[in-house]
Design a protein around this motif. Sequence first.
Motif, PDB file in Angstrom:
ATOM      1  N   LEU A  18       0.716  -1.185  -0.005  1.00 47.27           N
ATOM      2  CA  LEU A  18       0.064   0.041  -0.123  1.00 47.27           C
ATOM      3  C   LEU A  18       0.760   1.247  -0.026  1.00 47.27           C
ATOM      4  CD1 LEU A  18      -2.844  -0.980   2.462  1.00 47.27           C
ATOM      5  CD2 LEU A  18      -3.090  -0.771   0.106  1.00 47.27           C
ATOM      6  N   LEU A  19       1.994   0.997   0.788  1.00 44.84           N
ATOM      7  CA  LEU A  19       2.703   2.306   0.865  1.00 44.84           C
ATOM      8  C   LEU A  19       3.382   2.668  -0.436  1.00 44.84           C
ATOM      9  CD1 LEU A  19       4.540   4.440   2.229  1.00 44.84           C
ATOM     10  CD2 LEU A  19       6.406   2.627   2.967  1.00 44.84           C
ATOM     11  N   VAL A  20       4.144   1.776  -0.897  1.00 45.56           N
ATOM     12  CA  VAL A  20       4.699   1.806  -2.536  1.00 45.56           C
ATOM     13  C   VAL A  20       3.455   2.314  -3.570  1.00 45.56           C
ATOM     14  CG1 VAL A  20       5.726   0.762  -4.359  1.00 45.56           C
ATOM     15  CG2 VAL A  20       6.609   0.368  -1.901  1.00 45.56           C
ATOM     16  N   ASN A  21       2.565   1.891  -3.421  1.00 45.47           N
ATOM     17  CA  ASN A  21       1.409   2.019  -4.507  1.00 45.47           C
ATOM     18  C   ASN A  21       0.778   3.663  -4.156  1.00 45.47           C
ATOM     19  OD1 ASN A  21       1.503  -0.012  -6.116  1.00 45.47           O
ATOM     20  ND2 ASN A  21       0.242  -1.296  -5.014  1.00 45.47           N
ATOM     21  N   ASP A  32      12.235  -8.462 -13.086  1.00 46.03           N
ATOM     22  CA  ASP A  32      12.594  -9.765 -13.038  1.00 46.03           C
ATOM     23  C   ASP A  32      14.285  -9.738 -13.643  1.00 46.03           C
ATOM     24  OD1 ASP A  32      12.622  -9.965 -15.917  1.00 46.03           O
ATOM     25  OD2 ASP A  32      11.023 -11.428 -16.164  1.00 46.03           O
ATOM     26  N   PRO A  33      14.739 -10.914 -13.443  1.00 43.56           N
ATOM     27  CA  PRO A  33      16.252 -10.989 -13.815  1.00 43.56           C
ATOM     28  C   PRO A  33      16.812 -10.587 -15.317  1.00 43.56           C
ATOM     29  CG  PRO A  33      15.732 -13.070 -12.661  1.00 43.56           C
ATOM     30  CD  PRO A  33      14.373 -12.163 -12.866  1.00 43.56           C
ATOM     31  N   ASP A  34      15.550 -10.731 -16.296  1.00 43.84           N
ATOM     32  CA  ASP A  34      15.801 -10.415 -17.762  1.00 43.84           C
ATOM     33  C   ASP A  34      15.399  -9.135 -17.921  1.00 43.84           C
ATOM     34  OD1 ASP A  34      16.617 -13.006 -18.318  1.00 43.84           O
ATOM     35  OD2 ASP A  34      14.568 -13.688 -18.448  1.00 43.84           O
ATOM     36  N   GLY A  35      14.987  -8.333 -16.930  1.00 44.90           N
ATOM     37  CA  GLY A  35      14.530  -6.722 -17.055  1.00 44.90           C
ATOM     38  C   GLY A  35      13.052  -6.531 -17.416  1.00 44.90           C
ATOM     39  N   ARG A  36      12.118  -7.572 -17.227  1.00 41.68           N
ATOM     40  CA  ARG A  36      10.776  -7.329 -17.464  1.00 41.68           C
ATOM     41  C   ARG A  36      10.172  -6.710 -16.358  1.00 41.68           C
ATOM     42  NH1 ARG A  36      11.686 -12.087 -20.530  1.00 41.68           N
ATOM     43  NH2 ARG A  36      11.313 -13.240 -18.674  1.00 41.68           N
ATOM     44  N   VAL A  37       9.143  -5.835 -16.591  1.00 38.51           N
ATOM     45  CA  VAL A  37       8.399  -5.093 -15.496  1.00 38.51           C
ATOM     46  C   VAL A  37       7.453  -6.205 -14.850  1.00 38.51           C
ATOM     47  CG1 VAL A  37       6.670  -3.393 -14.580  1.00 38.51           C
ATOM     48  CG2 VAL A  37       8.704  -3.143 -16.736  1.00 38.51           C
ATOM     49  N   VAL A  38       7.462  -6.268 -13.354  1.00 40.56           N
ATOM     50  CA  VAL A  38       6.662  -7.317 -12.685  1.00 40.56           C
ATOM     51  C   VAL A  38       5.474  -6.521 -11.704  1.00 40.56           C
ATOM     52  CG1 VAL A  38       8.162  -9.357 -12.980  1.00 40.56           C
ATOM     53  CG2 VAL A  38       8.498  -7.684 -10.884  1.00 40.56           C
ATOM     54  N   SER A  39       6.038  -5.229 -11.445  1.00 38.37           N
ATOM     55  CA  SER A  39       5.045  -4.682 -10.494  1.00 38.37           C
ATOM     56  C   SER A  39       5.158  -2.996 -11.028  1.00 38.37           C
ATOM     57  CB  SER A  39       5.543  -4.685  -9.059  1.00 38.37           C
ATOM     58  OG  SER A  39       6.720  -3.830  -8.726  1.00 38.37           O
ATOM     59  N   TRP A  40       4.209  -2.163 -10.734  1.00 34.92           N
ATOM     60  CA  TRP A  40       4.058  -0.878 -11.303  1.00 34.92           C
ATOM     61  C   TRP A  40       3.065  -0.032 -10.358  1.00 34.92           C
ATOM     62  CZ3 TRP A  40       6.757   0.844 -15.129  1.00 34.92           C
ATOM     63  CH2 TRP A  40       6.262   1.945 -15.799  1.00 34.92           C
ATOM     64  N   ASN A  41       3.822   1.044  -9.858  1.00 36.26           N
ATOM     65  CA  ASN A  41       3.194   1.759  -8.749  1.00 36.26           C
ATOM     66  C   ASN A  41       2.350   2.957  -9.370  1.00 36.26           C
ATOM     67  OD1 ASN A  41       5.269   3.506  -8.953  1.00 36.26           O
ATOM     68  ND2 ASN A  41       5.204   4.181  -7.024  1.00 36.26           N
ATOM     69  N   ALA A  42       1.770   3.794  -8.707  1.00 37.86           N
ATOM     70  CA  ALA A  42       1.113   4.878  -9.209  1.00 37.86           C
ATOM     71  C   ALA A  42       1.903   6.064  -9.729  1.00 37.86           C
ATOM     72  CB  ALA A  42       0.040   5.505  -7.841  1.00 37.86           C
ATOM     73  N   GLY A  43       2.954   6.124  -8.791  1.00 34.15           N
ATOM     74  CA  GLY A  43       4.049   7.193  -9.381  1.00 34.15           C
ATOM     75  C   GLY A  43       4.628   7.045 -10.768  1.00 34.15           C
ATOM     76  N   ALA A  44       4.861   5.335 -10.950  1.00 33.79           N
ATOM     77  CA  ALA A  44       5.155   5.115 -12.429  1.00 33.79           C
ATOM     78  C   ALA A  44       4.129   5.209 -13.506  1.00 33.79           C
ATOM     79  CB  ALA A  44       5.620   3.766 -12.310  1.00 33.79           C
ATOM     80  N   GLU A  45       2.867   5.132 -13.258  1.00 33.96           N
ATOM     81  CA  GLU A  45       1.741   5.327 -14.209  1.00 33.96           C
ATOM     82  C   GLU A  45       1.675   6.888 -14.180  1.00 33.96           C
ATOM     83  OE1 GLU A  45      -2.997   4.449 -14.547  1.00 33.96           O
ATOM     84  OE2 GLU A  45      -1.883   3.355 -12.888  1.00 33.96           O
ATOM     85  N   ARG A  46       1.695   7.821 -13.132  1.00 41.13           N
ATOM     86  CA  ARG A  46       1.660   9.145 -13.310  1.00 41.13           C
ATOM     87  C   ARG A  46       2.515   9.626 -14.312  1.00 41.13           C
ATOM     88  NH1 ARG A  46       3.212  13.894 -11.313  1.00 41.13           N
ATOM     89  NH2 ARG A  46       5.034  12.918 -10.087  1.00 41.13           N
ATOM     90  N   PHE A  47       3.776   9.600 -14.143  1.00 40.36           N
ATOM     91  CA  PHE A  47       4.767  10.298 -15.167  1.00 40.36           C
ATOM     92  C   PHE A  47       5.298   9.532 -16.226  1.00 40.36           C
ATOM     93  CE2 PHE A  47       8.738   8.984 -13.383  1.00 40.36           C
ATOM     94  CZ  PHE A  47       8.708   8.897 -12.048  1.00 40.36           C
ATOM     95  N   LYS A  48       5.111   8.301 -16.197  1.00 38.53           N
ATOM     96  CA  LYS A  48       5.440   7.515 -17.526  1.00 38.53           C
ATOM     97  C   LYS A  48       4.342   7.056 -18.426  1.00 38.53           C
ATOM     98  CE  LYS A  48       9.713   5.454 -15.871  1.00 38.53           C
ATOM     99  NZ  LYS A  48      10.567   4.335 -16.242  1.00 38.53           N
ATOM    100  N   GLY A  49       3.150   7.232 -17.934  1.00 34.55           N
ATOM    101  CA  GLY A  49       1.808   6.975 -19.041  1.00 34.55           C
ATOM    102  C   GLY A  49       1.345   5.737 -18.932  1.00 34.55           C
ATOM    103  N   TYR A  50       1.999   4.635 -18.477  1.00 35.12           N
ATOM    104  CA  TYR A  50       1.593   3.508 -18.674  1.00 35.12           C
ATOM    105  C   TYR A  50       0.638   3.030 -17.681  1.00 35.12           C
ATOM    106  CZ  TYR A  50       5.010   2.909 -22.384  1.00 35.12           C
ATOM    107  OH  TYR A  50       5.979   3.169 -23.437  1.00 35.12           O
ATOM    108  N   THR A  51      -0.549   2.223 -17.741  1.00 31.61           N
ATOM    109  CA  THR A  51      -1.154   1.374 -16.767  1.00 31.61           C
ATOM    110  C   THR A  51      -0.444   0.291 -16.404  1.00 31.61           C
ATOM    111  OG1 THR A  51      -2.523   0.427 -18.235  1.00 31.61           O
ATOM    112  CG2 THR A  51      -3.268   2.672 -17.473  1.00 31.61           C
TER     113      THR A  51
END
Length: 641
Positions: A18-21, A32-51
Amino acid sequence: MARTTGGDTVHDEGRYRLLVNAITDYAIYMLDPDGRVVSWNAGAERFKGYTPAEIVGEHFSRFYSAEDRAAEVPGNALRQAAAEGRFEQEGWRYRKDGGRFWAHVVIDPIWSPEGGALLGYAKITRDLTERKLAAEALRKSEEEFRLLVQGVVDYAIYMLDLEGRVTTWNMGAQRIKGYRPEEIIGSHFSRFYTEDERAAGAPAHALAQAASEGRFETEALRLRKDGSHFRAHVVIDAIRNEEGVLLGFAKVTRDVTERVEAQQALERTREALFQSQKIEAIGQLTGGIAHDFNNLLMAVLGSLELVRKRLDYDPRITPLIDNAIQGAERGAVLTQRMLSFARKQELTFVAVDVPVLVRGMSEFIERTIGPSVEVSMRFPPDLPRVHTDPYQLEAALLNLVVNARDAMPRGGTIRITAAAGEEPGLVRISVQDTGEGMDAATLLRATEPFFTTKGAGKGTGLGLSMVHGLAEQSGGRFGLSSREGEGVTADIWLPVAGADETAGTATGKTPEASGRQGLRILVVDDDRLVLTNTVALLEDLGHSVIGAESAKEGLKALQRDSRIDLVITDEVMPRMSGSQMAGRMLESRPGLPIGVVTGYADVADQGRRLSLGLPRLAKPFTQDALAAFVDQLMLAEAAPA
């Protein structure tokens, strides 16, 4: 000691999630170890634009530029994080919409507690675009200032620390005092003083006075590197930060051995610089105000014109409407004077025959100045044509004539003459009166904006400034000469027109419109008042009109409607100018008639319009002028290529 149960651990993990989101100023997400996104918080969505649904499972390299991906920057970042335990960097990253932002990035590897296997990476990104741009602006400003100071060779400009040691050294200091930077930086500035002054404590006294009073100034003998003396004018200013803490001193020294001559030159330079800065600052302000005022006058004049046209004559109402229109038209004249002074009015340069122009306005001049003043005109038979705008030249000459009349309350003579050959490539047009003249102080201020010797309400103080603006914008100059009791001579110097330059005169008439109707017209203007007014004027002329409040909306409207016959657009609009919009429209609809309406245009905008060949209509305009403008656009389209 209490033990943490499995339930508590789950509860804690939920709280951390909850804190991170909840954090919106930082993008915090897992790879993940290969560089794929496995989690995404509200801050990332706000200024990168992806849901989360759009980005989870995707490789984080999509935030990098194609060049960075080709250079394996994302992969190197992960490898460095895994090898060194941390990766940190600032650089450009890309949002979903393709826009870029300056990012501060930290990547930390996450290892399994059991066995130390790499589980993935924690990535924290912060948008520092505003800070980056501010830092770049500050760096550029500091660099420009440093180059400015370093480029000055007539002044020794350098900094001292709190103890008086030299910390910077410009070219002027090297030229005047003889030391190279590496020879003097770190040395105490007292070495420039004579032995007697050092013994008397003059250097310490200078710093103490600057620190206590903010400034120290003197003229005294100083020493060069070779031991020779020179007479120096010295200024030491205390430099403090915003909290008032003393940081050091700025020291400016000039060699004034030939003091009288140098001081006179300095005073002239300072006065010219002061006047230039003042006029430039007022010109910028005046130009902006006049441009906005033109838009307001456009709405007022157009609306009044439609009201007068649609109402039957009423002796109680119609004269009031006419009076309001006359007042707005006087405002338009004042606006043109302001734009002339600011050198932002759009001029139409042609080859002007000065004798023909002046004689053509002689009847109007005589009606304006009255019977108590005699006007004489004298021009040589072979006077070359001049390069200027005939309408603005008429207005300038009328201003000078009215000023001359006002200087002769008991009557007198005004002489309008011209001459060529006194200066190569220039023609001098003079307006001379036999009035009261000006004293030196008044003459010095006469061309200042808003300065007037007339009574309250009898002058704007922009007449001579307008004349000055016209002369400068035409490539010439304007000057006054006078003595008390001997009248005033005003000289406008204008360049000789080129041999192939189109001849022109000031007719002052709006071309008659054909009365055409039924066109489908797109009007684009970011000022809603002007847009509403222009649409109403065109609809009253019998056209079907679409209004758009931005260039972006205008482009969309053209895409939606293939029946649009022509486009009328404002020039000065945010994000995309009318000329830029027109260029994009012509890519999809070659030959589409497009016209520009504007209060003024900067030089760059003029160049863009000329390159596109777009006709122009000046604000504020009447309905008749607008109708004629529509005809002009349609005739241009119909003309054979």
